[in-house]
Design an enzyme around this catalytic site. Structure first.
Site, PDB file in Angstrom:
ATOM      1  N   ARG A  25       0.818  -1.217   0.000  1.00  0.00           N
ATOM      2  CA  ARG A  25       0.000   0.000   0.000  1.00  0.00           C
ATOM      3  C   ARG A  25       0.852   1.267   0.000  1.00  0.00           C
ATOM      4  O   ARG A  25       0.510   2.252   0.658  1.00  0.00           O
ATOM      5  CB  ARG A  25      -0.948   0.045   1.200  1.00  0.00           C
ATOM      6  CG  ARG A  25      -1.997  -1.032   1.200  1.00  0.00           C
ATOM      7  CD  ARG A  25      -3.093  -0.691   0.201  1.00  0.00           C
ATOM      8  NE  ARG A  25      -4.095  -1.730   0.167  1.00  0.00           N
ATOM      9  CZ  ARG A  25      -5.238  -1.690   0.835  1.00  0.00           C
ATOM     10  NH1 ARG A  25      -5.524  -0.659   1.560  1.00  0.00           N
ATOM     11  NH2 ARG A  25      -6.089  -2.672   0.732  1.00  0.00           N
ATOM     12  N   ARG A  29      -3.764   6.675   0.495  1.00  0.00           N
ATOM     13  CA  ARG A  29      -4.339   7.848   1.164  1.00  0.00           C
ATOM     14  C   ARG A  29      -3.397   8.638   2.055  1.00  0.00           C
ATOM     15  O   ARG A  29      -3.646   9.794   2.348  1.00  0.00           O
ATOM     16  CB  ARG A  29      -5.524   7.412   2.033  1.00  0.00           C
ATOM     17  CG  ARG A  29      -6.802   7.315   1.281  1.00  0.00           C
ATOM     18  CD  ARG A  29      -7.837   6.640   2.126  1.00  0.00           C
ATOM     19  NE  ARG A  29      -7.394   5.295   2.465  1.00  0.00           N
ATOM     20  CZ  ARG A  29      -8.106   4.445   3.196  1.00  0.00           C
ATOM     21  NH1 ARG A  29      -9.258   4.810   3.687  1.00  0.00           N
ATOM     22  NH2 ARG A  29      -7.643   3.236   3.446  1.00  0.00           N
ATOM     23  N   ARG A  38      -7.448  11.635  -5.667  1.00  0.00           N
ATOM     24  CA  ARG A  38      -8.606  10.967  -5.061  1.00  0.00           C
ATOM     25  C   ARG A  38      -9.785  11.930  -4.890  1.00  0.00           C
ATOM     26  O   ARG A  38     -10.950  11.522  -4.974  1.00  0.00           O
ATOM     27  CB  ARG A  38      -8.179  10.390  -3.710  1.00  0.00           C
ATOM     28  CG  ARG A  38      -9.217   9.640  -2.965  1.00  0.00           C
ATOM     29  CD  ARG A  38      -9.421   8.261  -3.564  1.00  0.00           C
ATOM     30  NE  ARG A  38     -10.284   7.453  -2.728  1.00  0.00           N
ATOM     31  CZ  ARG A  38     -11.608   7.420  -2.854  1.00  0.00           C
ATOM     32  NH1 ARG A  38     -12.198   8.129  -3.782  1.00  0.00           N
ATOM     33  NH2 ARG A  38     -12.328   6.655  -2.066  1.00  0.00           N
ATOM     34  N   ASP A  74      -6.497  -3.325  -7.443  1.00  0.00           N
ATOM     35  CA  ASP A  74      -7.015  -3.896  -6.201  1.00  0.00           C
ATOM     36  C   ASP A  74      -7.233  -5.384  -6.401  1.00  0.00           C
ATOM     37  O   ASP A  74      -7.558  -5.821  -7.505  1.00  0.00           O
ATOM     38  CB  ASP A  74      -8.327  -3.226  -5.792  1.00  0.00           C
ATOM     39  CG  ASP A  74      -8.644  -3.522  -4.333  1.00  0.00           C
ATOM     40  OD1 ASP A  74      -8.237  -2.735  -3.461  1.00  0.00           O
ATOM     41  OD2 ASP A  74      -9.268  -4.578  -4.064  1.00  0.00           O
ATOM     42  N   TYR A 151     -13.914 -12.865   0.344  1.00  0.00           N
ATOM     43  CA  TYR A 151     -14.693 -11.656   0.027  1.00  0.00           C
ATOM     44  C   TYR A 151     -15.976 -12.017  -0.720  1.00  0.00           C
ATOM     45  O   TYR A 151     -17.047 -11.467  -0.455  1.00  0.00           O
ATOM     46  CB  TYR A 151     -13.851 -10.669  -0.798  1.00  0.00           C
ATOM     47  CG  TYR A 151     -12.948  -9.809   0.063  1.00  0.00           C
ATOM     48  CD1 TYR A 151     -13.463  -8.754   0.807  1.00  0.00           C
ATOM     49  CD2 TYR A 151     -11.586 -10.048   0.145  1.00  0.00           C
ATOM     50  CE1 TYR A 151     -12.647  -7.968   1.608  1.00  0.00           C
ATOM     51  CE2 TYR A 151     -10.758  -9.270   0.946  1.00  0.00           C
ATOM     52  CZ  TYR A 151     -11.294  -8.230   1.681  1.00  0.00           C
ATOM     53  OH  TYR A 151     -10.500  -7.458   2.477  1.00  0.00           O
TER      54      TYR A 151
HETATM   55  O1  CP3 Z   1       0.331   0.380  -3.250  1.00  0.00           O
HETATM   56  C1  CP3 Z   1      -0.130  -0.773  -3.331  1.00  0.00           C
HETATM   57  O2  CP3 Z   1       0.108  -1.631  -2.463  1.00  0.00           O
HETATM   58  C2  CP3 Z   1      -0.905  -1.152  -4.581  1.00  0.00           C
HETATM   59  C3  CP3 Z   1      -2.322  -0.988  -4.547  1.00  0.00           C
HETATM   60  C4  CP3 Z   1      -3.249  -1.903  -3.765  1.00  0.00           C
HETATM   61  C5  CP3 Z   1      -4.554  -1.514  -3.376  1.00  0.00           C
HETATM   62  N1  CP3 Z   1      -5.180  -2.588  -2.832  1.00  0.00           N
HETATM   63  C6  CP3 Z   1      -5.139  -0.198  -3.576  1.00  0.00           C
HETATM   64  C7  CP3 Z   1      -6.250   0.242  -2.704  1.00  0.00           C
HETATM   65  C8  CP3 Z   1      -3.077  -3.233  -3.381  1.00  0.00           C
HETATM   66  C9  CP3 Z   1      -1.871  -4.137  -3.522  1.00  0.00           C
HETATM   67  C10 CP3 Z   1      -4.322  -3.651  -2.797  1.00  0.00           C
HETATM   68  C11 CP3 Z   1      -4.561  -5.018  -2.314  1.00  0.00           C
HETATM   69  C12 CP3 Z   1      -5.740  -5.284  -1.490  1.00  0.00           C
HETATM   70  N2  CP3 Z   1      -7.010  -4.788  -1.612  1.00  0.00           N
HETATM   71  C13 CP3 Z   1      -5.761  -6.231  -0.441  1.00  0.00           C
HETATM   72  C14 CP3 Z   1      -4.617  -7.107  -0.042  1.00  0.00           C
HETATM   73  C15 CP3 Z   1      -3.651  -6.391   0.818  1.00  0.00           C
HETATM   74  C16 CP3 Z   1      -4.151  -6.175   2.201  1.00  0.00           C
HETATM   75  O3  CP3 Z   1      -4.220  -5.014   2.605  1.00  0.00           O
HETATM   76  O4  CP3 Z   1      -4.415  -7.175   2.875  1.00  0.00           O
HETATM   77  C17 CP3 Z   1      -7.065  -6.246   0.099  1.00  0.00           C
HETATM   78  C18 CP3 Z   1      -7.560  -7.090   1.258  1.00  0.00           C
HETATM   79  C19 CP3 Z   1      -7.850  -5.344  -0.655  1.00  0.00           C
HETATM   80  C20 CP3 Z   1      -9.297  -5.051  -0.523  1.00  0.00           C
HETATM   81  C21 CP3 Z   1      -9.548  -3.636  -0.199  1.00  0.00           C
HETATM   82  N3  CP3 Z   1      -9.339  -2.581  -1.088  1.00  0.00           N
HETATM   83  C22 CP3 Z   1     -10.056  -3.086   0.996  1.00  0.00           C
HETATM   84  C23 CP3 Z   1     -10.384  -3.915   2.231  1.00  0.00           C
HETATM   85  C24 CP3 Z   1     -10.161  -1.698   0.815  1.00  0.00           C
HETATM   86  C25 CP3 Z   1     -10.752  -0.686   1.761  1.00  0.00           C
HETATM   87  C26 CP3 Z   1      -9.991  -0.499   2.998  1.00  0.00           C
HETATM   88  C27 CP3 Z   1      -8.760   0.319   2.791  1.00  0.00           C
HETATM   89  O5  CP3 Z   1      -7.660  -0.132   3.156  1.00  0.00           O
HETATM   90  O6  CP3 Z   1      -8.886   1.439   2.300  1.00  0.00           O
HETATM   91  C28 CP3 Z   1      -9.689  -1.398  -0.481  1.00  0.00           C
HETATM   92  C29 CP3 Z   1      -9.568  -0.056  -1.109  1.00  0.00           C
HETATM   93  C30 CP3 Z   1      -8.227   0.334  -1.613  1.00  0.00           C
HETATM   94  N4  CP3 Z   1      -7.422  -0.433  -2.407  1.00  0.00           N
HETATM   95  C31 CP3 Z   1      -7.557   1.563  -1.363  1.00  0.00           C
HETATM   96  C32 CP3 Z   1      -6.337   1.516  -2.053  1.00  0.00           C
HETATM   97  C33 CP3 Z   1      -5.279   2.586  -2.152  1.00  0.00           C
HETATM   98  C34 CP3 Z   1      -8.108   2.721  -0.543  1.00  0.00           C
HETATM   99  C35 CP3 Z   1      -8.537   3.761  -1.493  1.00  0.00           C
HETATM  100  C36 CP3 Z   1      -9.087   5.024  -0.908  1.00  0.00           C
HETATM  101  O7  CP3 Z   1     -10.036   4.980  -0.126  1.00  0.00           O
HETATM  102  O8  CP3 Z   1      -8.566   6.043  -1.332  1.00  0.00           O
END
Ligand code: CP3
Length: 354
Positions: A25, A29, A38, A74, A151
């Protein structure tokens, strides 16, 4: 040695000039540059617009001395092409309107097509690779079958994955069919990312730590193993990540991956021991350390480096993703500290890894 080689060398267990570092990540944010984009676009539009996804991927590479980029996408995106629609709901995370729970739900699912359903991710990979070629390697990724099935069945995040376990235990044939459809979606998608320019891939099994070892071996490992076996033909390195996996590591190592990603709940030395010979380790600072006072961050980062003891196959990372609210300055300081503190360590003796 240049910044471009460290990460891939460490993934292969080869010596490098210092320990490579990147952060799960790392685009997101906590970065002001990300927040500016965003504020103008919904999240799904950011993922679906290759120019935006490529720009966001590159933001942390420009801002910090990290040794790898990870494509901005994602893990849930492939679900859409399988017929499982979802939305990201502000402050709640992903929500799947019609979770799959019965055999009929699972039979109705499609196998997604990488070009047709996920072509925008592949285009973003090509864009990023064209821009950073030679600077740092690019990591492609997918969610692992268990975490994606979780999920799909729960309909969103879940504290105990009870519904998922009920499908596993009560409808084992439907479970295997769901896992099979996910694997048949992910294998071509990961191969397509590699052909588009990804030089490493990470499989995120973020929530697999909720299983006991026997359920992991029976219900998950055979499916995950198929993905890593197929990736072997691709001449890239692969990382197998999960959290809460101390008891699962020998089984995860057996399922595949050149590198195991581990969280902060176990010391790195133990991770190496459990992973067995020939498997390298990524991790494992607690992401909360980035929000701690600087001296605490430094102490805990040095503890991680010390526990890796200069082994050639260590990739420094957090044990899970960067938390919102993390100061960018702390991320910058941590990346620099990892390089500076590890540069002097002896890293020419693979025997130190045992
Ligand atoms: O920089 C990176 O690592 C690459 C981008 C990336 C995102 N999601 C972008 C994202 C990666 C590798 C993921 C993987 C992901 N997504 C996982 C596996 C990694 C982990 O954290 O366990 C999971 C479980 C998800 C599912 C997911 N996506 C959730 C639960 C959420 C909401 C909660 C949160 O952390 O915000 C997301 C949204 C998401 N995916 C965001 C980002 C940058 C947040 C976006 C925002 O609100 O601006």
């Amino acid at each position: 040695m240049s910044r471009s080689e460290r990460f891939l060398r460490a993934c292969r267990g080869e010596a490098a000039d210092c320990t490579p570092v990147w952060f799960m990540r790392q685009a997101g944010r906590y970065m002001k540059a990300y927040q500016e984009i965003r504020a103008r676009y919904p999240l799904m539009e950011m993922f679906r617009t290759p120019g935006l996804a490529a720009e966001i991927t590159l933001q942390p590479v420009r801002a910090f001395s990290i040794d790898a980029a990870i494509i901005f996408a994602d893990i849930l995106l492939p679900l859409e092409g399988m017929g499982i629609g979802f939305e990201f709901v502000e402050s709640r995370g992903p929500v799947i309107a019609r979770p799959v729970r019965s055999a009929a739900d699972i039979e109705a699912l499609r196998v997604a097509d990488p070009e047709e359903d996920l072509g925008y991710v592949l285009e973003a990979v090509r864009n990023v690779r064209a821009e950073i070629d030679g600077k740092v390697p690019l990591i492609g990724f997918a969610g692992a079958p268990f975490t994606l099935a979780g999920y799909a069945i729960e309909g969103g995040g879940s504290p105990n994955h009870l519904l998922t376990k009920r499908v596993m235990y009560e409808q084992p044939e439907a479970w295997d069919l769901l896992m099979d459809k996910i694997v048949r979606t992910l294998v071509p998608f990961l191969k397509a990312q590699v052909r588009a320019g990804a030089q490493a891939v990470q499989l995120f099994d973020s929530w697999v730590g909720c299983l006991d070892p026997s359920d992991y071996a029976r219900y998950v490992a055979p499916h995950t193993r198929r993905i890593f076996r197929e990736l072997r033909a691709e001449a890239i390195v692969s990382i197998h990540f999960g959290t809460g996996t101390a008891g699962l590591l020998p089984f995860m190592a057996e399922a595949g991956g050149d590198v195991l990603g581990v969280d902060w709940r176990l010391p790195l030395g133990e991770a190496w021991r459990k992973a067995g010979p020939g498997v390298h380790i990524q991790g494992n600072l607690d992401p909360a350390a980035l929000l701690a006072p600087r001296e605490v961050l430094v102490r805990k980062a040095v503890e991680v480096l010390d526990s890796a003891a200069g082994r050639p196959g260590h990739i420094f990372n957090l044990g899970h993703g960067i938390l919102p609210g993390t100061p960018e300055d702390s991320v910058r300081a941590l990346a620099d500290l990892v390089h500076e503190r590890s540069a002097g360590l002896s890293r020419t003796q693979p025997s130190a890894a045992t």
